[in-house]
Design a protein around this motif. Sequence first.
Motif, PDB file in Angstrom:
ATOM      1  N   LEU A  18       0.833  -1.211   0.000  1.00 16.11           N
ATOM      2  CA  LEU A  18       0.000   0.000   0.000  1.00 16.11           C
ATOM      3  C   LEU A  18       0.866   1.260   0.000  1.00 16.11           C
ATOM      4  O   LEU A  18       2.074   1.213   0.247  1.00 16.11           O
ATOM      5  CB  LEU A  18      -0.946  -0.004   1.207  1.00 16.11           C
ATOM      6  N   THR A  66       2.432  -1.382   4.577  1.00 16.33           N
ATOM      7  CA  THR A  66       1.363  -2.380   4.724  1.00 16.33           C
ATOM      8  C   THR A  66       1.299  -3.236   3.465  1.00 16.33           C
ATOM      9  O   THR A  66       1.250  -2.700   2.354  1.00 16.33           O
ATOM     10  CB  THR A  66      -0.003  -1.688   4.937  1.00 16.33           C
ATOM     11  N   TRP A  86      -0.962  -5.853   1.425  1.00 14.09           N
ATOM     12  CA  TRP A  86      -2.386  -6.176   1.311  1.00 14.09           C
ATOM     13  C   TRP A  86      -2.513  -7.360   0.361  1.00 14.09           C
ATOM     14  O   TRP A  86      -1.783  -7.450  -0.615  1.00 14.09           O
ATOM     15  CB  TRP A  86      -3.056  -4.929   0.742  1.00 14.09           C
ATOM     16  N   TYR A  87      -3.405  -8.318   0.668  1.00 19.31           N
ATOM     17  CA  TYR A  87      -3.630  -9.374  -0.331  1.00 19.31           C
ATOM     18  C   TYR A  87      -5.053  -9.901  -0.243  1.00 19.31           C
ATOM     19  O   TYR A  87      -5.694  -9.834   0.807  1.00 19.31           O
ATOM     20  CB  TYR A  87      -2.606 -10.509  -0.185  1.00 19.31           C
ATOM     21  N   LYS A  88      -5.556 -10.405  -1.371  1.00 21.12           N
ATOM     22  CA  LYS A  88      -6.894 -10.989  -1.382  1.00 21.12           C
ATOM     23  C   LYS A  88      -6.974 -12.044  -2.471  1.00 21.12           C
ATOM     24  O   LYS A  88      -6.148 -12.102  -3.383  1.00 21.12           O
ATOM     25  CB  LYS A  88      -7.958  -9.907  -1.577  1.00 21.12           C
ATOM     26  N   HIS A 145     -10.263  -9.291   2.269  1.00 22.19           N
ATOM     27  CA  HIS A 145      -8.826  -9.200   2.046  1.00 22.19           C
ATOM     28  C   HIS A 145      -8.109  -9.254   3.394  1.00 22.19           C
ATOM     29  O   HIS A 145      -8.727  -9.125   4.441  1.00 22.19           O
ATOM     30  CB  HIS A 145      -8.475  -7.907   1.303  1.00 22.19           C
ATOM     31  N   SER A 146      -6.805  -9.446   3.352  1.00 17.13           N
ATOM     32  CA  SER A 146      -5.991  -9.464   4.568  1.00 17.13           C
ATOM     33  C   SER A 146      -4.856  -8.470   4.416  1.00 17.13           C
ATOM     34  O   SER A 146      -4.439  -8.172   3.294  1.00 17.13           O
ATOM     35  CB  SER A 146      -5.371 -10.847   4.771  1.00 17.13           C
ATOM     36  N   THR A 147      -4.364  -7.973   5.543  1.00 16.96           N
ATOM     37  CA  THR A 147      -3.180  -7.104   5.487  1.00 16.96           C
ATOM     38  C   THR A 147      -2.251  -7.478   6.638  1.00 16.96           C
ATOM     39  O   THR A 147      -2.682  -8.040   7.642  1.00 16.96           O
ATOM     40  CB  THR A 147      -3.533  -5.604   5.658  1.00 16.96           C
ATOM     41  N   SER A 164       1.691  -5.799   8.435  1.00 22.52           N
ATOM     42  CA  SER A 164       2.661  -4.705   8.347  1.00 22.52           C
ATOM     43  C   SER A 164       4.069  -5.273   8.184  1.00 22.52           C
ATOM     44  O   SER A 164       4.374  -6.340   8.716  1.00 22.52           O
ATOM     45  CB  SER A 164       2.599  -3.863   9.627  1.00 22.52           C
ATOM     46  N   ASP A 224      -0.428   4.327  10.623  1.00 21.94           N
ATOM     47  CA  ASP A 224      -1.035   3.000  10.395  1.00 21.94           C
ATOM     48  C   ASP A 224      -2.495   2.998  10.844  1.00 21.94           C
ATOM     49  O   ASP A 224      -3.363   2.477  10.164  1.00 21.94           O
ATOM     50  CB  ASP A 224      -0.277   1.913  11.166  1.00 21.94           C
ATOM     51  N   LYS A 226      -5.912   2.459   8.630  1.00 23.61           N
ATOM     52  CA  LYS A 226      -6.897   1.421   8.977  1.00 23.61           C
ATOM     53  C   LYS A 226      -8.305   2.000   9.056  1.00 23.61           C
ATOM     54  O   LYS A 226      -9.280   1.375   8.676  1.00 23.61           O
ATOM     55  CB  LYS A 226      -6.551   0.822  10.354  1.00 23.61           C
TER      56      LYS A 226
END
Length: 754
Positions: free
Chosen positions: A40, A45, A47-49, A57-59, A61, A140, A144
């Motif tokens: 991101l 961060t 990020w993936y989905k 999706h999940s993230t 750090s 962060d 969020k």
Amino acid sequence: MDPGGSCVPDDPDVKLMMGGSTLRKVKSRSWKKQRNFRLLEDGLTIWYKSRWAGKGHSTFSVTDLEAVREGHQSEVLLSIAEEFPAELCFTLVFHGRQGNLDLVAESPKEAQAWINGVRKLIHKAQTMDEQERLDQWVRDWFQKADKNKDGKMNFKEVKTLLKMMNVDMNEEHALKLFTTADKSESGTLEIEQFVHFYKILTQRDEVWKVFQDYSGDGEMLTLEELESFLTLEQQEGEQSSHHAQELIQRYEPSETAKKQSAMSLDGFQMYLCSQEGSIFKPEHLELQQDMSQPLSHYFISSSHNTYLLEDQLRGQSSLEAYIQALKRGCRCVEVDCWDGSDGEPVVYHGHTFTSKILFKDVISTLRDYAFKVSDFPVIVSLENHCGVEQQTVMANHLKQILGDMLLTAPLNGQVPQQLPSPQELRGKILLKAKKIGGLEERLNETLTDEVSDEDEAADGDADIPNIEDPPTEKNKNAEASRELSDLVVYCKSVHFHGFEHARSNSKCYEMSSFSESKVKKFTKDAGAEFVRHNSRHLSRTYPSGLRTDSSNYNPQDMWNVGCQIVALNFQTAGLEMDLNDGLFRQNGCCGYVLKPGFLRDANSQFNPENPKEQPGYKQLRLSIQVISGQQLPKVNQKERSIADPLVRVEIYGVPQDQAKEETSYITNNGFNPVWNETLNFVVHTPELALVRFVVEDYDKASRNDFLGQFTLPFTCIQTGYRHIHLLSKDGTPIPPSSLFVNISISSAETGPSD
């Protein structure tokens, strides 16, 4: 710190990560699914989905990551090596006990970009100073909470965000600060303005008050004023004038103040929140002990059932468990070996449902990871259930895989009168197992007569109760392979026949293992004798076989009598591992800590049951003013509730020193609670005491929830105004959560009251 990818501005690898990639996430040979991954704009961060629309999706750090491994460097990726070549594969390794993420890229170029990019970002995150770290933490949270990603937040959204950050505050006060920060008068805050809002919100009165006590004009601390603070409050004595100048150079953000050799409130707060302002003496974090004494003079960080990631009945055996233990500074690992069906010995918890791994893979893992965090010796505690044939296979693997790392003969060819030192054994792996005969001579008999069933149970870890060995097992195991026996040098396992027998017959390289109940019995019946025995011999202790959930005993009871190899289940978080981490945090986290003088003396009279009889006995008074807490973590991010925190200070040491005191709880404030309560302790044997600070969320209806802790040896405490940087249940940092305390240590006059 600037938001966005500007942390590594025009880096091609980081740019590729921001553009996104399709990577395969691999969980097993059969579970391999494609996911879209991207970095991101905050540059921190990931990020993936899944590729299907509508799925969540999940993230995570970059600060959660410890390292990137290239190629087939995990069991999962090794298992699919034929399908995907090494140049496509990499593993993201997380801090603490969080599982790894195994990934496969579509091209070697893409894999390399992710490997290099993540490594650069990890390095960037590790080198941030306290202020950048705090800024990043605030950013962060902003990211969020900014649900529509427009980079702006109105007052209602800010209120929700503050609740997520564990802040419950007066709405009127919050609105006033919000308006001050809203320079553009748009009714919203952008990220920079939110960081400013957060800073004015977190101005700390309690630090300002200390600053005011020493600042003549209330604006600055002159060099002399800072010196007198360091001398009077921080008890720094002689070195304070040179140190004051260093602190200004290091922590003062204003160049003007630096030129005048002065410190502003901002600089003062940054110093107090830094490593130098922490409760742990910085010089004790370095390798600073004498490492040239015999091995028996050190506590040695030691693991039990090292191959397990979970419990010992049906947990998974894993090479990853060895890597995690060694990364935590462990210097004694356990390997339970059994005959494998195809002639290759396997490692697992016998007669249970735990999975099996190959002995040779465990030894390869040791070769690769034994000396990454410390170059002092590693002891391999071998629990050997194999027949002669596979024992010989084990011996060959040890020699071929470890090569020169494996110690196979006494140093300088001499029969030792005392054990060698960690210094002399640097970079060496030692085998602890049964041995045919001694170092003095090579006897020809096998171990058949030497090992009775009773010895087997007494020497190794007792097996889980009510599970019988097959009858053939015992006869098969009674013989030892000469090849394996010859690899045992300084750690020959023997059955313990009592202190008197050991005193007159045992060689310094002979060692015994004791169950936790045996240690307790010997400590009670013959504490001083146990201490003297442990000044010359190594002793290994292990948890009771009844602990099928892989829970731990309190290691302090074993350290009190000088046992060196106190084996704990590293995979089980909790108080016991906190104590182990606390003891071994000193001396460069090298896994060896020099025992106090009275535990190294062969004529010691010390008995932990009665420390007052110790020559030179002097008790100390420890006084801890718990002032405030900062940004305590939330127990449950989803819940709307805010913590009601309390602080408990626990002392672990000789029985007389075990004590606990706690503050009252503060309602609805996990953000900046102020207690201003003093807790007092008398410590009889400070050299053995550990101090644990625990923060909990008070709950009158059920057990309090754990928020954070920090444990350290009494001898490593810095007095004065200090911050305690809290750790999670896993022992990993949770910045910026901390406690602010004022500590004093003084001599306690012995009197009838104690």
